[in-house]
Design a protein around this motif. Structure first.
Motif, PDB file in Angstrom:
ATOM      1  N   THR A 103     -49.919 -14.381  11.147  1.00  0.00           N
ATOM      2  CA  THR A 103     -49.336 -15.058  12.344  1.00  0.00           C
ATOM      3  C   THR A 103     -49.211 -14.015  13.510  1.00  0.00           C
ATOM      4  OG1 THR A 103     -47.074 -14.133  12.126  1.00  0.00           O
ATOM      5  CG2 THR A 103     -47.474 -16.402  10.899  1.00  0.00           C
ATOM      6  N   GLU A 104     -49.725 -12.373  13.456  1.00  0.00           N
ATOM      7  CA  GLU A 104     -49.126 -12.112  15.097  1.00  0.00           C
ATOM      8  C   GLU A 104     -50.560 -11.976  15.744  1.00  0.00           C
ATOM      9  OE1 GLU A 104     -45.935 -10.247  12.051  1.00  0.00           O
ATOM     10  OE2 GLU A 104     -47.922 -11.057  12.232  1.00  0.00           O
ATOM     11  N   PHE A 105     -51.723 -12.697  14.824  1.00  0.00           N
ATOM     12  CA  PHE A 105     -52.870 -12.521  14.935  1.00  0.00           C
ATOM     13  C   PHE A 105     -52.623 -13.547  16.558  1.00  0.00           C
ATOM     14  CE2 PHE A 105     -57.424 -14.520  15.407  1.00  0.00           C
ATOM     15  CZ  PHE A 105     -57.759 -13.619  15.518  1.00  0.00           C
ATOM     16  N   VAL A 106     -52.646 -14.590  15.487  1.00  0.00           N
ATOM     17  CA  VAL A 106     -52.166 -16.736  16.757  1.00  0.00           C
ATOM     18  C   VAL A 106     -51.786 -16.116  17.732  1.00  0.00           C
ATOM     19  CG1 VAL A 106     -51.940 -18.440  16.710  1.00  0.00           C
ATOM     20  CG2 VAL A 106     -53.104 -17.781  14.753  1.00  0.00           C
ATOM     21  N   GLY A 107     -50.237 -15.280  17.542  1.00  0.00           N
ATOM     22  CA  GLY A 107     -49.906 -15.259  18.629  1.00  0.00           C
ATOM     23  C   GLY A 107     -50.099 -14.388  19.616  1.00  0.00           C
ATOM     24  N   THR A 108     -50.885 -13.371  19.241  1.00  0.00           N
ATOM     25  CA  THR A 108     -51.464 -12.162  20.433  1.00  0.00           C
ATOM     26  C   THR A 108     -52.283 -12.676  20.714  1.00  0.00           C
ATOM     27  OG1 THR A 108     -50.949 -10.217  19.069  1.00  0.00           O
ATOM     28  CG2 THR A 108     -52.680  -9.885  20.775  1.00  0.00           C
ATOM     29  N   ALA A 109     -53.788 -13.613  20.111  1.00  0.00           N
ATOM     30  CA  ALA A 109     -54.983 -14.123  21.001  1.00  0.00           C
ATOM     31  C   ALA A 109     -55.226 -14.708  21.441  1.00  0.00           C
ATOM     32  CB  ALA A 109     -55.539 -14.726  19.736  1.00  0.00           C
ATOM     33  N   THR A 110     -53.736 -15.927  21.472  1.00  0.00           N
ATOM     34  CA  THR A 110     -53.277 -17.598  21.550  1.00  0.00           C
ATOM     35  C   THR A 110     -54.239 -18.723  21.417  1.00  0.00           C
ATOM     36  OG1 THR A 110     -54.128 -17.538  24.025  1.00  0.00           O
ATOM     37  CG2 THR A 110     -52.993 -15.712  24.147  1.00  0.00           C
ATOM     38  N   PRO A 111     -53.823 -19.241  21.098  1.00  0.00           N
ATOM     39  CA  PRO A 111     -54.683 -20.479  21.356  1.00  0.00           C
ATOM     40  C   PRO A 111     -55.648 -20.824  21.992  1.00  0.00           C
ATOM     41  CG  PRO A 111     -52.461 -21.712  20.469  1.00  0.00           C
ATOM     42  CD  PRO A 111     -51.867 -19.933  21.529  1.00  0.00           C
ATOM     43  N   ALA A 112     -55.422 -20.696  23.024  1.00  0.00           N
ATOM     44  CA  ALA A 112     -56.658 -20.918  24.211  1.00  0.00           C
ATOM     45  C   ALA A 112     -57.812 -20.322  24.368  1.00  0.00           C
ATOM     46  CB  ALA A 112     -55.499 -20.940  25.769  1.00  0.00           C
ATOM     47  N   ALA A 113     -57.108 -18.823  23.947  1.00  0.00           N
ATOM     48  CA  ALA A 113     -57.714 -18.630  23.964  1.00  0.00           C
ATOM     49  C   ALA A 113     -58.768 -18.596  22.354  1.00  0.00           C
ATOM     50  CB  ALA A 113     -58.425 -16.745  23.579  1.00  0.00           C
ATOM     51  N   ILE A 114     -58.233 -18.657  20.952  1.00  0.00           N
ATOM     52  CA  ILE A 114     -58.692 -19.599  20.102  1.00  0.00           C
ATOM     53  C   ILE A 114     -60.087 -20.208  21.002  1.00  0.00           C
ATOM     54  CG2 ILE A 114     -58.732 -20.123  17.703  1.00  0.00           C
ATOM     55  CD1 ILE A 114     -56.605 -18.599  18.021  1.00  0.00           C
ATOM     56  N   ASP A 115     -59.536 -21.560  20.695  1.00  0.00           N
ATOM     57  CA  ASP A 115     -60.310 -22.436  22.029  1.00  0.00           C
ATOM     58  C   ASP A 115     -61.376 -22.337  22.234  1.00  0.00           C
ATOM     59  OD1 ASP A 115     -60.505 -25.611  22.210  1.00  0.00           O
ATOM     60  OD2 ASP A 115     -59.186 -25.312  23.369  1.00  0.00           O
ATOM     61  N   GLY A 116     -61.364 -21.147  23.222  1.00  0.00           N
ATOM     62  CA  GLY A 116     -62.463 -20.921  23.862  1.00  0.00           C
ATOM     63  C   GLY A 116     -63.580 -19.828  23.419  1.00  0.00           C
ATOM     64  N   SER A 117     -63.102 -20.180  22.676  1.00  0.00           N
ATOM     65  CA  SER A 117     -64.623 -18.845  21.549  1.00  0.00           C
ATOM     66  C   SER A 117     -65.195 -20.248  20.702  1.00  0.00           C
ATOM     67  CB  SER A 117     -63.980 -18.775  21.142  1.00  0.00           C
ATOM     68  OG  SER A 117     -62.911 -16.979  21.765  1.00  0.00           O
ATOM     69  N   LEU A 118     -66.731 -19.621  20.734  1.00  0.00           N
ATOM     70  CA  LEU A 118     -67.623 -20.357  19.932  1.00  0.00           C
ATOM     71  C   LEU A 118     -66.719 -20.546  18.517  1.00  0.00           C
ATOM     72  CD1 LEU A 118     -70.762 -18.741  21.460  1.00  0.00           C
ATOM     73  CD2 LEU A 118     -70.004 -21.238  21.734  1.00  0.00           C
ATOM     74  N   GLY A 119     -65.989 -19.528  17.890  1.00  0.00           N
ATOM     75  CA  GLY A 119     -65.467 -19.601  16.349  1.00  0.00           C
ATOM     76  C   GLY A 119     -65.126 -18.538  16.395  1.00  0.00           C
ATOM     77  N   VAL A 120     -63.888 -18.316  15.457  1.00  0.00           N
ATOM     78  CA  VAL A 120     -63.056 -17.474  14.952  1.00  0.00           C
ATOM     79  C   VAL A 120     -62.951 -17.751  13.510  1.00  0.00           C
ATOM     80  CG1 VAL A 120     -60.837 -16.168  15.067  1.00  0.00           C
ATOM     81  CG2 VAL A 120     -62.122 -17.558  17.611  1.00  0.00           C
ATOM     82  N   TYR A 121     -63.636 -16.560  12.910  1.00  0.00           N
ATOM     83  CA  TYR A 121     -63.258 -16.665  10.940  1.00  0.00           C
ATOM     84  C   TYR A 121     -62.802 -15.391  10.931  1.00  0.00           C
ATOM     85  CZ  TYR A 121     -66.702 -20.876  12.287  1.00  0.00           C
ATOM     86  OH  TYR A 121     -67.168 -22.726  12.379  1.00  0.00           O
ATOM     87  N   TYR A 122     -62.264 -15.748   9.597  1.00  0.00           N
ATOM     88  CA  TYR A 122     -62.256 -14.757   8.604  1.00  0.00           C
ATOM     89  C   TYR A 122     -62.910 -14.356   6.966  1.00  0.00           C
ATOM     90  CZ  TYR A 122     -58.128 -16.362   7.359  1.00  0.00           C
ATOM     91  OH  TYR A 122     -57.070 -17.246   6.447  1.00  0.00           O
ATOM     92  N   PRO A 123     -62.559 -13.450   6.653  1.00  0.00           N
ATOM     93  CA  PRO A 123     -62.607 -13.688   5.716  1.00  0.00           C
ATOM     94  C   PRO A 123     -62.461 -13.362   4.164  1.00  0.00           C
ATOM     95  CG  PRO A 123     -63.675 -11.292   6.094  1.00  0.00           C
ATOM     96  CD  PRO A 123     -62.866 -12.210   7.048  1.00  0.00           C
ATOM     97  N   THR A 124     -62.234 -14.141   3.401  1.00  0.00           N
ATOM     98  CA  THR A 124     -61.115 -14.797   2.504  1.00  0.00           C
ATOM     99  C   THR A 124     -61.837 -14.730   0.629  1.00  0.00           C
ATOM    100  OG1 THR A 124     -58.914 -15.797   1.885  1.00  0.00           O
ATOM    101  CG2 THR A 124     -60.833 -17.404   2.510  1.00  0.00           C
ATOM    102  N   PHE A 125     -60.705 -15.105   0.234  1.00  0.00           N
ATOM    103  CA  PHE A 125     -61.309 -15.502  -1.821  1.00  0.00           C
ATOM    104  C   PHE A 125     -60.846 -16.371  -2.557  1.00  0.00           C
ATOM    105  CE2 PHE A 125     -57.631 -12.532  -1.363  1.00  0.00           C
ATOM    106  CZ  PHE A 125     -58.160 -11.346  -0.634  1.00  0.00           C
ATOM    107  N   GLY A 126     -61.018 -16.681  -3.131  1.00  0.00           N
ATOM    108  CA  GLY A 126     -60.362 -18.079  -3.191  1.00  0.00           C
ATOM    109  C   GLY A 126     -59.190 -18.367  -4.172  1.00  0.00           C
TER     110      GLY A 126
END
Length: 455
Positions: free
Chosen positions: A285-308
């Motif tokens: 949660t610290e990621f979104v809290g620091t980046a802010t939804p506005a910056a995420i919305d203003g990006s072309l995309g924000v992705y992280y790798p995960t597993f099944g």
């Protein structure tokens, strides 16, 4: 193939209420240790255990760059043992826990404390600094037959180390390097032709950045620059301006959540709209809290790798109500509920650790390491929960454990397989639907990109 959905990780705050443990205490009491500043209630037992307890010492993260997540990571270690395994412990031996912070004294010193002061039968999660004390640890294992070393955070340890009695390391998920290779595989699938790689000094992130460079070369993606940024900096404006000037098709960041988020926020403030590809820690949660939804919305995309994750089986049906029904754990994953990636992999690793102790008949690595391979891999009777699998072992059957994370499968070096996927962030900072990667192509990029220990 069974239909699969995929994990999400959420809240990781700094409080904890369920850390049990100790070595050298009276039989009638279990003392507790915790992160500085946390409140932990002592736990007492009314009867002496039927056999000597098994001591598990966690290499924990209460200070240092991962300090904000230490309490939640410890809770995830406590959960499978306190809530499931100790209801009917392997060999009738209760597993008690003690937690040593690696953030201040370093992992090597914490490991020595686990072994020399606590007499650990299990040392949970050797990680980024393992190679620095590996020779000493190999000597300890050779002399004493332990400790066993299941690890959630051992992704920086080269894949040809572990999986055997002489070095009983078994990882909960794939290597750290594999996350960066997922980023490159995803960029390739999007037709990206150029990337910038950004990393910080942490050993695992450096290895991942190395792997991303190699994988990009194989995929024909130009690496415009590799930026080695300082860790835990208050600002990354210099690095961000360098990225903007290079104008890459995507940025692959291998850094912890707050560091990465600061870069994304500052790029947005500079007027740039970019495609960001990261690592699993971005699910905190610290990621979104620091980046802010506005910056995420203003990006072309924000992705992280995960597993099944397989939510269709008895393994998930058994696990989920126990996790969601207990606020001691849900305080860390309230938004994600049962869908917390590190909680899942830690749970399955803890369950397999206990099942292998029962199957092997001891906490000696010579018995446990081959038993870990046996309980995780076919052949054997397919089973989904600790009570079910434990009963089969006690009846003399071989088992094949299928966990919350799906069919467990260890390589010869003790690395668990993963199902590659990328998780996007929605414009409001919530998690979007995961994007499956081509597993065959991922493996084609992964094998030649990951490090092999030659020391």
């Amino acid at each position: 193939m069974k239909k699969r959905t995929f994990w999400r990780v959420a809240a990781m705050l700094l409080t904890i209420a369920l850390i049990t443990a100790a070595c050298g205490d009276d039989d009638d009491a279990v003392t507790t240790t915790a992160a500085p500043g946390t409140t932990v209630a002592a736990v007492t037992t009314t009867e002496a255990p039927s056999a000597d307890p098994i001591v598990l010492c966690e290499l924990a993260y209460y200070t240092g760059p991962f300090g904000p997540y230490g309490a939640s990571l410890t809770a995830e270690v406590v959960f499978p043992f306190a809530e499931v395994v100790n209801q009917d412990p392997p060999l009738g031996r209760e597993i008690v826990m003690v937690h040593e912070d690696i953030g201040t004294v370093g992992e090597g010193q914490a490991a020595r404390t686990c072994v020399e002061q606590h007499g650990a039968d299990i040392m949970f999660s050797p990680a980024h600094e393992y190679l620095g004390y590996r020779d000493w640890m190999l000597g300890v294992v050779a002399d004493t037959g332990g400790p066993l070393m299941p690890t959630v955070h051992g992704g920086s340890i080269p894949g040809n180390i572990g999986g055997v009695a002489s070095e009983p390391i078994f990882r909960a998920q794939g290597s750290d390097e594999g996350q960066a290779v997922m980023d490159v595989a995803f960029a390739e699938s999007l037709g990206i032709t150029s990337i910038v790689i950004v990393t910080t000094p942490t050993a695992g992130y450096q290895l991942a950045a190395d792997a991303a460079e190699i994988a990009a070369g194989i995929a024909g993606i130009e690496v415009l620059a590799r930026i080695d940024a300082p860790g835990e900096a208050a600002t990354y404006r210099t690095e961000v301006q360098q990225i903007i000037d290079l104008n890459p098709g995507a940025i692959v960041i291998q850094a912890q959540a707050v560091e990465s988020a600061t870069m994304i926020k500052q790029a947005f403030e500079a007027g740039a709209s970019l495609l960001w590809l990261g690592e699993l820690g971005w699910s905190e949660t610290e990621f979104v809290g620091t980046a802010t939804p506005a910056a995420i919305d203003g990006s072309l995309g924000v992705y992280y790798p995960t597993f099944g994750l397989d939510t269709t089986t008895a393994a998930y049906d058994y696990y989920c109500p126990i996790w969601e029904g207990n606020p001691d754990y849900m305080q860390f994953t309230e938004d994600a509920g049962c869908n917390d990636a590190y909680a899942h992999t830690t749970y399955d690793l803890g369950i397999m650790t206990a099942l292998a102790i029962e199957a092997g008949g001891s906490v000696n690595a010579a018995d446990w390491a081959p038993a870990m391979q046996a309980v995780a891999n076919a052949p054997g009777t397919l089973c989904y929960t600790y009570p079910e699998c434990l009963a089969l072992i006690r009846s003399g059957e071989e088992i094949d454990y299928y966990g919350v994370t799906g069919p467990e499968s260890y390589s010869a070096g003790g690395v668990n397989g993963v199902i590659p996927a990328m998780t996007p962030f929605n414009s409001d900072g919530t998690f979007g639907d995961q994007v499956l990667l081509d597993a065959d192509r991922y493996l084609e990029l992964l094998e030649p990109s990951t490090s092999v220990y030659t020391g």
